[in-house]
Design a protein around this motif. Sequence first.
Motif, PDB file in Angstrom:
ATOM      1  N   ALA A  59     115.037 -30.440  10.226  1.00  0.00           N
ATOM      2  CA  ALA A  59     116.498 -30.417  10.980  1.00  0.00           C
ATOM      3  C   ALA A  59     116.573 -31.449  12.040  1.00  0.00           C
ATOM      4  CB  ALA A  59     116.717 -28.805  11.240  1.00  0.00           C
ATOM      5  N   GLY A  77     111.107 -37.421   6.074  1.00  0.00           N
ATOM      6  CA  GLY A  77     111.570 -36.065   5.464  1.00  0.00           C
ATOM      7  C   GLY A  77     111.062 -35.958   4.127  1.00  0.00           C
ATOM      8  N   GLU A 103     117.107 -38.532   9.691  1.00  0.00           N
ATOM      9  CA  GLU A 103     117.456 -38.728   8.387  1.00  0.00           C
ATOM     10  C   GLU A 103     117.534 -37.432   7.698  1.00  0.00           C
ATOM     11  OE1 GLU A 103     115.804 -41.920   6.315  1.00  0.00           O
ATOM     12  OE2 GLU A 103     115.197 -42.961   8.229  1.00  0.00           O
ATOM     13  N   LYS A 104     118.555 -37.108   6.869  1.00  0.00           N
ATOM     14  CA  LYS A 104     118.897 -36.008   6.212  1.00  0.00           C
ATOM     15  C   LYS A 104     118.158 -36.002   4.936  1.00  0.00           C
ATOM     16  CE  LYS A 104     121.051 -34.096   9.449  1.00  0.00           C
ATOM     17  NZ  LYS A 104     120.309 -33.176  10.714  1.00  0.00           N
TER      18      LYS A 104
END
Length: 546
Positions: free
Chosen positions: A354, A501, A358-359
């Motif tokens: 979170a 991620g 970058e998601k």
Amino acid sequence: MRNLISGLLFIGALICLEMPIHAQNMNLAGVYEANTKANGGVRQLYAVLDFNTSQAKDFTQLFTGKTAQFKLLPEDFMNVKKLKKRFAGSTAAGFVRYREKYLLALTEELKLTNPRIEAGMIMADWENHSGVKGTCGIIVKEDNSIEFVGLTSLDRDLNPDGLTVTCVEDRCLSDVPRAKGTPEGVEHFVQEYEKRFMKTAVASCDPEIKVEFKGCEQVGRQAQIHLLITNQSQLEFKMEMNGAESMATDKEGNTYQGITFNFGEQNGSSKANCFMPKGTPVKCTVIVPVKEGQAHLFNKVTVRSYGMGTAMFTGDRLQLDNVPVMQPAMAQAEEEEEFVPHGTQPQSPLELAALLPEKLPEQLITVVKPGVNLRKGASATAALAGKAALGEVFAFVGAEGTWNIGVSAQTGEKVYIAKSLSKVVNTGVGIMSAVFYTSTYANQYLNSNPTTGFERNSDYTFWTRQGDEISTVYATFNVNTTTMTGRMSNTSVNYKGQLKGWYIVLDERVDVGGNPIEKVAPIYVYPANAEDAVYVDGVKYVAEGI
């Protein structure tokens, strides 16, 4: 106008005055040979250097037949059919061909560039015929022979360290002094270089607690010793360190006390403890105060350590013998602006995900076969967009017929992958589920490769450091090789990169303290679906203990 002309003439005079100084400092040129037998093997080296003008020609321009005449080397040493073509037609400060023969023959050709004197040591950058780069030192002896320090990518028991290379043709300028390092500069360079290969003995406080030494460097008035500690028992417990009952000594007999720790959630504490889960390496930094000057080698570091509560260790301390302390370069660069660390430390992979800029994509495509073709359209006849290694992962964006559509981490381009050669999986927490728990813990991933004649084990260790950007990640890559004759070698490289991620990209080589050495071709690390493992360049590395 007269003032302008006078100024230009003055500048020109200064330039002319500088030129002999530069030539004097780097007056090293000639042809050098070595052919030495020792310990059942042979080491051979040929070098042509021109540090004055950097116009030495590569070997394809100097040798055109199967044989040539040498002073010390066999006549087929420069067989043109066996010369590498990487540097063909180029000029540089120097070129070197080195061959080591034991059971097998290992050969490297290298180009030398950027010759210079730094802190009293002659140095040059090198690149070998495979594109591997590094920096070496050069010691010039009274008889004009030379010795390379840190040349080639070979392990130290195979490289030309300690090999005296005879000057068979002197091309130094006669009217200026020869380039030489200062005794102090040579000593400092060799001393720091030697530290890379010192073997530190580690004695744990209990047979079921594995303690690994990961390096030591001096930062200001502190020597920071980095450890990885793994609980290999079937129990989970808290382990405590007590700095008031710990100490270090050096070979001069000096005693260092007031030791503190970065361990668990305590940073800079004289007494620190950490929860030790089963099979998970935990990072511990032992901080030894250095009152003045530089610490180069601790001959012994004793750390008081014990289990808390019902945990009973067989011993009450861990000990490290022969701990080299890496030092910054003698000419220190300006201090960088102090970095303000992220305000909170993530306590789970989900929290860490979170916090990343970058998601994560909701789903990923995992390649399940080696060398899979990537297409630019949903057809086997569509233009080829490249190839994917086993375990390579793509962000899933959709499907079309028998093709999955993904976005490449390496190029950012949309590609089509046959469904029969790939699998769509939920992202979860991506690479973090395989690599990170919190900033306290680090995981090691092993690949064992028994091959006829030798066994090679390689492993990656990943970690983050408190105080760095939340997405900054570090890795150590180790390779241990044992031949059928019992000959052993070890290579270790430290990297720095970014946690994205759903993957990691490592693009910088660093020292044990995380200080930059050089940029490298990006190394991509992908999570293995539903396993505690990772893939790097199509090779699977499984978490130790799994």
